[in-house]
Design a protein around this motif. Structure first.
Motif, short mmCIF file in Angstrom:
data_model
loop_
_atom_site.label_atom_id
_atom_site.label_comp_id
_atom_site.label_asym_id
_atom_site.label_seq_id
_atom_site.Cartn_x
_atom_site.Cartn_y
_atom_site.Cartn_z
N VAL A 131 1.73 5.91 11.90
CA VAL A 131 0.37 6.14 12.39
C VAL A 131 -0.04 7.59 12.15
O VAL A 131 0.70 8.52 12.48
N GLY A 132 -1.20 7.79 11.54
CA GLY A 132 -1.70 9.12 11.20
C GLY A 132 -1.44 9.51 9.76
O GLY A 132 -2.07 10.42 9.23
N LYS A 133 -0.50 8.79 9.11
CA LYS A 133 -0.25 9.06 7.70
C LYS A 133 -1.32 8.39 6.84
O LYS A 133 -2.13 7.61 7.33
N LYS A 134 -1.26 8.66 5.53
CA LYS A 134 -2.24 8.05 4.62
C LYS A 134 -1.53 7.21 3.57
O LYS A 134 -0.40 7.49 3.19
N VAL A 135 -2.27 6.18 3.13
CA VAL A 135 -1.76 5.34 2.04
C VAL A 135 -2.78 5.37 0.91
O VAL A 135 -3.96 5.72 1.11
N ARG A 136 -2.29 5.03 -0.29
CA ARG A 136 -3.19 5.01 -1.44
C ARG A 136 -3.62 3.55 -1.65
O ARG A 136 -2.79 2.65 -1.78
N LEU A 137 -4.92 3.33 -1.67
CA LEU A 137 -5.45 1.98 -1.81
C LEU A 137 -5.16 1.44 -3.21
O LEU A 137 -5.54 2.07 -4.21
N PRO A 138 -4.45 0.29 -3.30
CA PRO A 138 -4.14 -0.28 -4.61
C PRO A 138 -5.39 -0.48 -5.45
O PRO A 138 -6.49 -0.72 -4.92
N ILE A 139 -5.25 -0.37 -6.73
CA ILE A 139 -6.31 -0.55 -7.74
C ILE A 139 -7.32 0.58 -7.68
O ILE A 139 -7.63 1.24 -8.68
N VAL A 140 -7.87 0.84 -6.46
CA VAL A 140 -8.95 1.84 -6.32
C VAL A 140 -8.40 3.27 -6.34
O VAL A 140 -9.01 4.17 -6.92
N GLY A 141 -7.25 3.48 -5.68
CA GLY A 141 -6.66 4.83 -5.65
C GLY A 141 -7.15 5.69 -4.51
O GLY A 141 -6.69 6.82 -4.34
N TYR B 58 0.87 -1.17 0.00
CA TYR B 58 0.00 0.00 0.00
C TYR B 58 0.92 1.23 0.00
O TYR B 58 1.54 1.54 1.03
N PRO B 59 1.05 1.94 -1.14
CA PRO B 59 1.98 3.09 -1.22
C PRO B 59 1.56 4.23 -0.29
O PRO B 59 0.37 4.54 -0.16
N LEU B 60 2.55 4.82 0.38
CA LEU B 60 2.29 6.00 1.21
C LEU B 60 2.02 7.18 0.31
O LEU B 60 2.70 7.39 -0.72
N VAL B 61 1.05 7.99 0.68
CA VAL B 61 0.65 9.14 -0.14
C VAL B 61 1.78 10.15 -0.25
O VAL B 61 1.94 10.81 -1.30
N ASP B 62 2.61 10.26 0.82
CA ASP B 62 3.71 11.25 0.77
C ASP B 62 4.88 10.79 -0.09
O ASP B 62 5.91 11.48 -0.20
N GLY B 63 4.75 9.62 -0.70
CA GLY B 63 5.78 9.13 -1.62
C GLY B 63 6.98 8.49 -0.96
O GLY B 63 7.94 8.11 -1.63
N GLU B 64 6.92 8.35 0.40
CA GLU B 64 8.07 7.80 1.12
C GLU B 64 7.97 6.29 1.30
O GLU B 64 8.04 5.75 2.39
N GLY B 65 7.70 5.56 0.22
CA GLY B 65 7.68 4.10 0.28
C GLY B 65 6.27 3.54 0.40
O GLY B 65 5.29 4.14 -0.07
N TYR B 66 6.17 2.43 1.08
CA TYR B 66 4.87 1.75 1.19
C TYR B 66 4.84 0.92 2.48
O TYR B 66 5.88 0.67 3.10
N ILE B 67 3.66 0.50 2.85
CA ILE B 67 3.48 -0.43 3.98
C ILE B 67 2.91 -1.72 3.40
O ILE B 67 2.02 -1.68 2.52
#
Length: 877
Positions: free
Chosen positions: A245-255, A207-216
């Motif tokens: 914790v508190g950051k956001k991720v971009r949901l794969p496929i859905v965005g 799940y890519p981090l929205v801030d572009g700093e990798g993924y979880i």
């Protein structure tokens, strides 16, 4: 009256059941209870499904209830044992839908009215199969009071309960997560979901981090549900993820952007320690979502099809493959692993169950649970064995609201009507003509029916006519005992407690006896797949209902699963044969011997009457504590060991060669003991005991089933009984000496006795004919010292010498017994080494260790006797 030469239950079991029913022996009279003439004992049969056929669990459950009910009936109680069947909503609908499918039709093709008509027709034709099968087992239910969970009276009770709870604010309608079967198209209770271990996969998704700093990386067994993800969760104490914790991720496929949240629910050891949260399709996620104020997103319809792009219209499992493929294409699938996990299936059609967000009717259970919890804590309601209280408390302290609506047609339709004008929900016991809010006549009843467990939760008082204040309700409620399986402690037992207290103010029952699971002889659960199922009806056909009943009762130890096999059942058939043969002997040898005149008890008569008294007392104690196996064991030992093996033999000399008074006394005692033994055995083995009882000249009732339970207070002579036990040991000791020295059992020997106990000598003197006959003794004489050529053995208060000098070659016997001693010593030493081995004691099953200890103890006892005999033989040489 002559008996058949061999025990053949098929000749009389059906006959006596018809007799009991025709005579109405099982029908309880409520007037006798209400006017104080009799104390009541009431039980409700856990209602089997109308679709059911008798399995060994049913056989155990009904046998144990019947044992108690027959025992209480004989003790003078007015016993009301209410039978009945459950309409079993989903199971029955499934059966009838399967029949429709043979015609190429579905229930929707024929419509609700026609479908329900067909279900009722099926019920009338097949719904009583299990009831008739229970009768084959001899269950003494009050069949005149038989109930069905959808009969007219019970339907009234269900409507009253629903409406009352609704008006009290304890029933509501809301959107909640429930177990959903996409095939049966209905909500399911937890009990209707069968969990099976399956080998699946664990997919690791980035799940890519929205801030572009990798993924979880998140691990999941259901990648298709990511379409409904609303968060990624980690444990708040997991150092690896605290900074996320508190950051956001971009949901794969859905965005879609979703937050990373912290929640104690997350197990840091599972997968990567980060999990996706899909509240609309996972029970735990639903709770997490509620705690964090996250709105659930539903991504499937009620057929299990995806409702959101780009997979709209796909089946959930088809969509799983498509989602995984797309994740691979986008470089977001880190890896996949083989993973074994538990998957829920619909108990009826075996479809994988889907957690589904749906509008359903619920009961608020926390307020109802409090009184039930208090009842068990205070001892007002007791679980037997007590350990099952823990299971009860686990459920009750963590209780969730109960989903009571089902999307099927067969069942109690929810008594709620929606106003098509103003939308008001009209809840009423009777069909309303107008909306209570706006007066409109445009009303539509809710399509759903109630969960089967809702109606069965009213069973203990609904069967007696509640909500009407009937005489039956006043006489027989609360009930005294419930016998049930551990798997429905929450789903049924706890709910009966909640409803019983709420609607009647009284407990529904006093004791809850939780019986164990019946497994095969290896301890495996019985299943058709394994091919290890024992069909109780086949066993009844082969060995008789009494034999099966005794087997199940004898194996029903509290807190232990039953290991059953046909071999064990066949073994207890020998006991039935023994009872039959003892009765034949007694009836044939006492026939024509008049009981008129005085009887003068011999020591052996006093002994058997004392043993009988002790057995009656013990059986009463064991049944009072629901120790069924111990009661069966006590009866078995008395009839087989004391009565058959000893007392019958003791009486033969008097019956065949004694004076008229001796014959009369022996006959009187035999008949008395046989009659009372049959009464003790009747609750467990009703058919054989009735068949023999009807042939007795001293029967004291029209049927053994309504005869008085024998009293333990009369005819007890403990002092004499102890002395006769010593006589038994003398006989046994003489036999053992012969066996040890290879002397034929039929060879007569001289016996000498040394004792100062005049009471014992007096009993021996009176029993000399029996001793001579049973131990094959030519002469018995009192002496002051051991005669030469004799082997001695010692008993409390007496020394016994058996003259063997002229019957054996002393030198050869010393050699033979010495060789035997060496062989047994080797076996004993092997066991001693094993039992001193720490690894063996720690690793071997407890029962194996215990078996070895018992074997060693027995061998050491034999060694002592051999050493003593060899020493005595050496003195003779």
């Amino acid at each position: 009256m002559e008996m058949e030469p061999t025990y053949n239950p098929s000749l009389f079991e059906d006959k006596w059941y018809r007799f009991w029913i025709e005579k109405g022996f099982f029908h309880a009279n409520e007037k006798k209870v209400l006017n104080g003439e009799r104390k009541k004992f009431s039980v409700v049969l856990p209602p089997p499904n109308v679709t059911g056929v008798l399995h060994v669990g049913h056989a155990l459950n009904s046998t144990l209830q019947d044992v108690i009910c027959r025992w209480k009936r004989m003790k003078g109680y007015e016993v009301c044992w209410i039978p009945g069947t459950d309409h079993a909503g989903i199971a029955t609908q499934w059966v009838v839908e399967r029949e429709l499918a043979k015609e190429g039709l579905t229930r929707h093709d024929v419509g609700r009215e026609e479908f329900l008509k067909r279900v009722w027709e099926w019920k009338e034709q097949y719904g009583n199969r299990i009831i008739n099968q229970l009768k084959k087992l001899g269950t003494s239910c009050d069949w005149e009071r038989e109930r069905f969970t959808m009969d007219e009276g019970f339907s009234k009770a269900v409507r009253r309960a629903f409406v009352t709870l609704y008006k009290e604010g304890l029933i509501y309608r809301g959107k909640r997560l429930i177990n959903w079967c996409p095939r049966c198209h209905t909500a399911l209770s937890d009990l209707e979901v069968e969990h099976e271990e399956e080998t699946g996969k664990l997919w690791y998704i980035r799940y890519p981090l929205v801030d572009g700093e990798g993924y979880i990386v998140v691990a999941t067994t259901r990648p298709e549900t990511l379409l409904g993800d609303v968060a990624v969760a980690v444990n708040p104490n997991d150092e690896r993820y605290k900074h996320l914790v508190g950051k956001k991720v971009r949901l794969p496929i859905v965005g879609r952007e979703i937050p990373v949240i912290a929640d104690e629910y997350v197990d840091p050891e599972f997968g990567t320690g980060a999990v996706k949260i899909t509240p609309a399709h996972d029970f735990n996620d639903f709770e997490v979502g509620n705690r964090h104020g996250l709105e659930p997103i539903q991504i499937m319809d009620d057929w299990g099809r995806i409702t959101v792009p780009p997979f709209k219209g796909m089946d959930r499992f088809e969509a799983r493959e498509a989602v995984v493929a797309l994740l691979k294409d986008e470089g977001l699938l880190e890896k996949e692993e083989v993973h074994v996990h538990s998957v829920g299936h619909c108990y009826r059609c075996k479809t994988v169950v889907e957690p589904y967000l749906s509008d359903q009717w619920f009961v608020k259970t926390k307020p109802l649970a409090e009184r039930a919890i208090e009842a068990v804590k205070s001892g007002e309601i007791k679980f037997i064995p007590k350990q099952w209280e823990n299971t009860f408390f686990d459920w009750m302290y963590n209780i969730r609201d109960w989903c009571i609506s089902r999307q099927i047609w067969w069942g109690h339709r929810i008594p709620a009507w929606y106003c098509l004008e103003c939308g008001h929900v009209n809840v009423s016991e009777e069909t309303p003509k107008r909306c209570e809010n706006c007066g409109s006549e445009s009303l539509k009843q809710d399509e759903d029916v109630l969960d089967t467990w809702f109606s069965s939760s009213l069973w203990p008082f609904g069967v007696f006519g509640w909500p009407e204040d009937t005489d039956d309700l006043k006489a027989f409620y609360p009930t005294d005992l419930l016998v049930t399986g551990f798997d429905i402690i929450f789903f049924w037992v706890a709910r009966m407690m909640m409803m019983g207290y709420h609607f009647t103010g009284k407990k529904p029952f006093s004791d809850v006896y939780v019986h164990a699971l019946v497994r095969d002889e290896k301890g495996q659960k019985m299943s058709k797949t394994r091919g290890n199922v024992i069909d109780p009806l086949e066993m009844v056909e082969k060995y008789g209902a009494d034999t099966l009943r005794f087997t199940l009762t004898a194996l029903a130890a509290q807190g232990r699963d039953i290991r059953l096999s046909e071999r064990i059942i066949e073994g207890y058939r020998h006991f039935a044969n023994k009872v039959w043969n003892v009765a034949r002997f007694v009836l044939s040898t006492t026939e024509g011997i008049s009981e008129i005149g005085e009887v003068s008890y011999s020591p052996e008569d006093r002994w058997i009457l004392t043993k009988l008294s002790e057995t009656i007392k013990r059986v009463d104690e064991e049944l009072s504590a629901y120790r069924f196996n111990e009661a069966a064991k006590a009866i078995y030992q008395f009839i087989w060991n004391e009565l058959a093996d000893w007392y019958v033999e003791f009486t033969k000399y008097r019956l065949y060669r004694g004076s008229d008074e001796e014959k009369r006394t022996a006959a009187h005692t035999l008949l008395t003991v046989l009659r009372d033994s049959l009464k003790l055995l009747h609750p467990i083995m009703p058919f054989i005991t009735e068949e023999i009882y009807q042939k007795l000249p001293n029967r004291d009732a029209e049927s053994i089933s309504i005869s008085n339970w024998p009293s333990s207070e009369c005819c007890s002579f403990p002092e004499t009984a102890v002395l006769v036990e010593t006589v038994k040991e003398i006989i046994r000791g003489i036999r053992n000496v012969k066996a040890e020295l290879n002397i034929s059992p039929s060879t007569e020997v001289e016996v000498f006795l040394k004792t100062d106990n005049s009471d014992l000598l007096d009993v021996i003197e009176k029993m000399i004919p029996s001793i001579k006959q049973m131990a094959r003794v030519s002469k018995i004489k009192k002496v002051d010292e051991q005669p030469s050529g004799t082997i001695s053995f010692f008993l409390p208060g007496i020394e016994v010498y058996v003259n063997v000098g002229e019957l054996i070659d002393v030198g050869s016997e010393i050699e033979r017994l010495s060789q035997k001693l060496k062989k047994i010593e080797k076996e004993a030493e092997k066991l001693r080494r094993k039992l001193s081995n720490k690894n063996f004691l720690e690793r071997a099953p407890k029962e194996v260790v215990e078996k070895n200890r018992v074997e060693l103890s027995e061998l050491e006892e034999i060694l002592k006797k051999l050493e003593s005999t060899i020493e005595q033989l050496k003195n003779m040489a």
